[in-house]
Design an enzyme around this catalytic site. Structure first.
Site, mmCIF file in Angstrom:
data_model
loop_
_atom_site.group_PDB
_atom_site.id
_atom_site.type_symbol
_atom_site.label_atom_id
_atom_site.label_comp_id
_atom_site.label_asym_id
_atom_site.label_seq_id
_atom_site.Cartn_x
_atom_site.Cartn_y
_atom_site.Cartn_z
ATOM 1 N N GLU A 154 29.857 67.933 71.293
ATOM 2 C CA GLU A 154 30.353 69.194 70.689
ATOM 3 C C GLU A 154 29.451 70.513 71.141
ATOM 4 O O GLU A 154 29.818 71.346 71.523
ATOM 5 C CB GLU A 154 30.477 69.193 69.156
ATOM 6 C CG GLU A 154 31.194 68.118 68.747
ATOM 7 C CD GLU A 154 32.611 68.129 69.322
ATOM 8 O OE1 GLU A 154 33.200 69.178 69.753
ATOM 9 O OE2 GLU A 154 33.150 66.967 69.527
ATOM 10 N N HIS A 157 30.408 71.650 74.215
ATOM 11 C CA HIS A 157 31.682 72.451 74.264
ATOM 12 C C HIS A 157 31.118 73.706 74.292
ATOM 13 O O HIS A 157 31.830 74.668 74.692
ATOM 14 C CB HIS A 157 32.772 72.150 73.190
ATOM 15 C CG HIS A 157 33.677 70.914 73.595
ATOM 16 N ND1 HIS A 157 34.479 71.117 74.479
ATOM 17 C CD2 HIS A 157 33.960 69.856 73.164
ATOM 18 C CE1 HIS A 157 35.291 70.127 74.770
ATOM 19 N NE2 HIS A 157 34.959 69.210 73.838
#
Length: 180
Positions: A154, A157
């Site tokens: 994450e 990202h």
């Protein structure tokens, strides 16, 4: 400070948002740092949690995956068979990895790359700092195994990277198996 005592329900009810897929440009841009006390950031945090909740097998979701270029993501590896350390469901803003060790490869998938999986080498133990949406409280999370992998995925990202950017080559990318 640790994440203990933070209640994800304080974010309120969120909306389920559509997940964007590669090659959507927002997925390859570094997200902007956010003010975790901004009501729009808190609302987006709730939206990430709501979207994760209706997405089978989802253990993490970052703002860029719903089309928003911000440093914000949600994670919840509760009940995942590969999880060792589990901090429950949480959302972090402006997260940074400050320590990483015990590197090892592992298979990853992603809602923004729905047809592929890949082998990615990640740290098996990490220390992450970030801020909790709503309170803005700074926290430090020490974790390992699958939760560490999810956080790194994450954070990538939020920094404009997909797991495909981390594989060692085409030999480490696989067609996702479809179970009927």
């Amino acid at each position: 400070m640790s994440i203990e005592g933070w209640d994800i329900t304080a974010l309120g009810a969120g909306r389920v948002l559509p997940v964007v897929t590669a090659p959507e440009p927002v997925l390859s841009r570094v997200g902007e740092a956010v003010d975790p006390t901004d009501p729009r950031v808190v609302a987006l945090a709730a939206d990430l949690v709501a979207t994760m909740a209706v997405s089978p097998g989802c253990v993490g979701l970052a703002a860029p995956q719903v089309g928003v270029g911000m440093q914000l993501f949600a994670v919840d590896v509760t009940d995942h068979p590969k999880a060792a350390t589990v901090h429950g469901a949480f959302v972090l803003a402006n997260a940074v990895i400050v320590e990483a060790s015990r590197w090892r490869p592992g298979r990853e998938g992603c809602m923004s790359v729905p047809d592929l999986t890949g082998d990615v080498k990640r740290a098996g133990r990490i220390v992450v700092t970030g801020e909790l949406p709503g309170s803005g409280r700074k926290v430090t999370i020490t974790t390992d195994a699958f939760e560490a992998r999810a956080l790194q995925h994450e954070i990538d990202h939020c920094n404009g990277l997909l797991f495909l950017d981390k594989v060692s080559g085409a030999h480490a990318i696989y067609q996702r198996k479809v179970y009927l």
